[in-house]
Each structure stands twice: as structure tokens, then as C-alpha cells.
Design a protein around this motif. Sequence first.
Motif, PDB file in Angstrom:
ATOM      1  N   GLU A  34      -3.901   4.547   1.782  1.00 53.38           N
ATOM      2  CA  GLU A  34      -2.669   5.951   0.930  1.00 53.38           C
ATOM      3  C   GLU A  34      -1.729   4.373   0.794  1.00 53.38           C
ATOM      4  N   LEU A  35      -1.810   3.228   1.402  1.00 51.31           N
ATOM      5  CA  LEU A  35      -0.946   2.501   1.413  1.00 51.31           C
ATOM      6  C   LEU A  35      -1.124   2.137   0.165  1.00 51.31           C
ATOM      7  N   ALA A  36      -2.530   1.669   0.157  1.00 54.52           N
ATOM      8  CA  ALA A  36      -3.605   1.055  -0.859  1.00 54.52           C
ATOM      9  C   ALA A  36      -3.041   1.189  -2.154  1.00 54.52           C
ATOM     10  N   ALA A  37      -3.159   2.392  -2.486  1.00 57.13           N
ATOM     11  CA  ALA A  37      -3.619   2.839  -3.880  1.00 57.13           C
ATOM     12  C   ALA A  37      -1.781   3.573  -4.426  1.00 57.13           C
ATOM     13  N   ALA A  38      -0.795   3.730  -3.290  1.00 60.61           N
ATOM     14  CA  ALA A  38       0.514   3.419  -3.952  1.00 60.61           C
ATOM     15  C   ALA A  38       1.112   2.028  -3.930  1.00 60.61           C
ATOM     16  N   SER A  39       0.188   1.381  -3.331  1.00 61.70           N
ATOM     17  CA  SER A  39       0.798  -0.472  -4.089  1.00 61.70           C
ATOM     18  C   SER A  39       0.213   0.230  -5.515  1.00 61.70           C
TER      19      SER A  39
END
Length: 427
Positions: A294-299
Motif C-alpha cells: 500500500e505504501l509503494a502504491a501511494a508513493s
Amino acid sequence: MTTPGHARDGLRLSPFRGLRYVPERVGSLAAVTSPPYDVVVRPDGLRHLETADPHNIVRLILPQSDSPAARHRQAADTLHRWLAEGVLRADPEPALYVYEQRDNAGLLQRGLIGTLRLSPPEDGVVLPHEDVMPDIVEDRAALMRETAAHLEPLLLSYRGNGDVDGAAAVIERTVRQDPLLATTTEDGFSHRLWSVTDPAELAEIDRGLARHQALIADGHHRWATYLRLREERTVPGPWDSGLVLLVDTARYPLRVRAIHRLLHKLPVQDAVAALGDAFRVRTVAGPLPQALDELAAASDADGNAFLLAGGTGFHLVDRPDPELLDATVPTGRPQAWRTLDATVLHSVLLERIWRIPDGPEHIGYIHDASAAVEQAERHGGTAVLMHPVQEDVVRELAQQGVTMPRKSTSFGPKPATGLVLRSLELG
């Protein structure tokens, strides 16, 4: 990357008499190795390494005693005792060392370990990309002074031509021979080491490297320490060079990972509450690998993003207020620097919103995300998990002479510490 001017303005890697463990005197080579000093997770990882073998290298790179001076003296005494007892022994002649790492997933890295001539930053031969913390440089300098040794190589990368010539040719020929040592560490990496002593091959390496400059991939504090200790000397000598592993990333690309923050004295519920409307905050489901996705997608989608952990669940923090960024992030730097996650974290979150002092008693730096979360949960702090920056951004900023906030990146795989050391007393 190449440097203008005379070839001698580039990288100069010299052979040295490596100190290596005598296999018959230790339980196993794998049991005496360690990750680099700043990757060891304390206290659990430190205890694990200390008990793996009584001669584990962690007793030199992270000695334990009541005071800094006592720790450094203890490391020096231990090093001298191991040399006297034949646990460590110097190789008979100076060499450059070909070093190979390989994992079960097919990753292969090869490079050269040697002593690199130190050049002033303005020469542009070695490019730093991160700021350093003075207290760590002082600690490493005191340890090096006391032991008169370089206990672990820092990691440098350069971009070769992609052809098998110069250093690359020597490496490829060397790995067809039997290695000096081979071992597999508990992280699944196999390690092999060869020596290069033939004058013609050493000259071939020298000619090939002299056209290039290098990026510090890992070891900014050790590089700053090398420079400080050289400045203390008034005559030429062994302190004019530092122990490095040099990798051609045109042939063997490095991985770039994030370094996470552990906020020792800030409970995660307080960290979230203090954000107000400055960022969007969402609770995301675990386990940790899913939350990191989820962090990677938001970044990738929204720019700056962070994952907070420490209590129950994970909190995804993204979409910072643009006006807050404009008012808080320092100006006068390239846009690529102003939009870095590490820049926003330190300028906006740590300094402006959370008001956390910049010191080791308040902020820890941990390479492993699961270790950061575990420590935050155990001690009631907050783990701030980061998404890695792209290597091209790092190089672009370094070539402009712009340093990133400290501990912004983790390049790897990192060399295992303990396979080859350098004594300054041997030259």
C-alpha cells in the motif's frame, strides 16, 4: 561516469595485505562474519552475533564496554590478541581482492576490494549523496585511531562501459580459478573471495578505473572518517587511502532500499493525532508485506507517503498539504531534492509537526522494516517506514553536488564484514 582531464584524476585502487580469519581457528567463516556495523539491530542482533562464535567480527566493529574510550580500547586489544593467537593472519603479499555475492533468487554481484586513494570532495572523484551525523563520524574515527585498522569496506559504485575490459576482464578471468575462501551466511548469500597479485593484471585494473568516478553507495560515515583521519596526518602514509568495495553497476546493478526511522519517545497514537489536516491519514490492513505494498502504491501515485506503525495496525500517511510544503521545505535546492520523502520527513514531520530533536536518543535508523515495527511495538514508539528512492535520482543529485538527508538510501547487497580487513600498520 567519467571524469575530465588526465586519467590519473580518476579512481586509484591499490593492493594491500589483507587480514583474514584462519579457518582452522574459528568455528566457521560464516559464524565470524557480520552485516556492516550500522545494519546490526541492537541489542538482539548484537547478542546473536556475539554468541555465534567467540571471534565474531562484531566484537571489533561494535565492542561493548562502559564508555566510548573503553570500547575502542577493547576493540584494539581484541584485534591485537587475535593476531597474536593466529586467529587473524595477514596475506603474504599485497593484493586486490575479487569479491562475489550470490543469493538463491539469482542475484549476482562482483567487485574489487582494495585501498582507494582519498581525494578532496571538490575533485569529484568520489561522490557522496547523503549528509552525515558528526557523533557517528567521531565514534568511527576514534575506533579507527585506536585499532589502526579499517575493519570493513564501504561500498562504492561506478558505471563501466559495459564491455569486458580493464577491471571487468580481470574479474571474469579470476572467478574461473579456485577462491581463497567460500562460505554461505545465514541470510542465504554465498560469498567467495579471490586475490589478484599479478603486476600485469593490477596494471590493467588501474588503467580501466582511472577514467571513472564513483558514487558512495553505502558508508558515508566511514568515508567522512577516512577524510578526517587523513587530515590529521602531516606526512604521506597508509592513512591516505581507505578500504572499499568497488562495483561496476553497468554489469552488476545494485538494489536500492529505504532506511526506516524509529521514533523512540513518540507513541504512534500521538504521532497520528499531531498530523491534523497536514496529511491524509488512512488505516491500512496488515500483515506488514501487504501494508508495504500500500505504501509503494501511494508513493507511485501521490508522491510523498509514509507508513506509521507501533501499536495496532498500520497508518498510511500521504498527500501532504502543498502550502505546508512550500512554507516548510528549504528552498534553493533542486526540485528533485525538495520532493524527496526523506526531505519532507525531516523538514515537515520531524521538525515542524512532531518537533523531535535530531539525536540518537530520539531517532533510530533501521534498515529492516519488520525489525523497526517490532521495536516500536515493544517499546511504545513509532516506526516510520519509507519507500526507496530511485538510483537515478541519487546519481543526478550527487553529480550536482547536492547531498540528500542522512540515511536516505540503503544500497545493496552490502559486503559481509569479516572476510578481509586492513591493518594500517601493514600499510
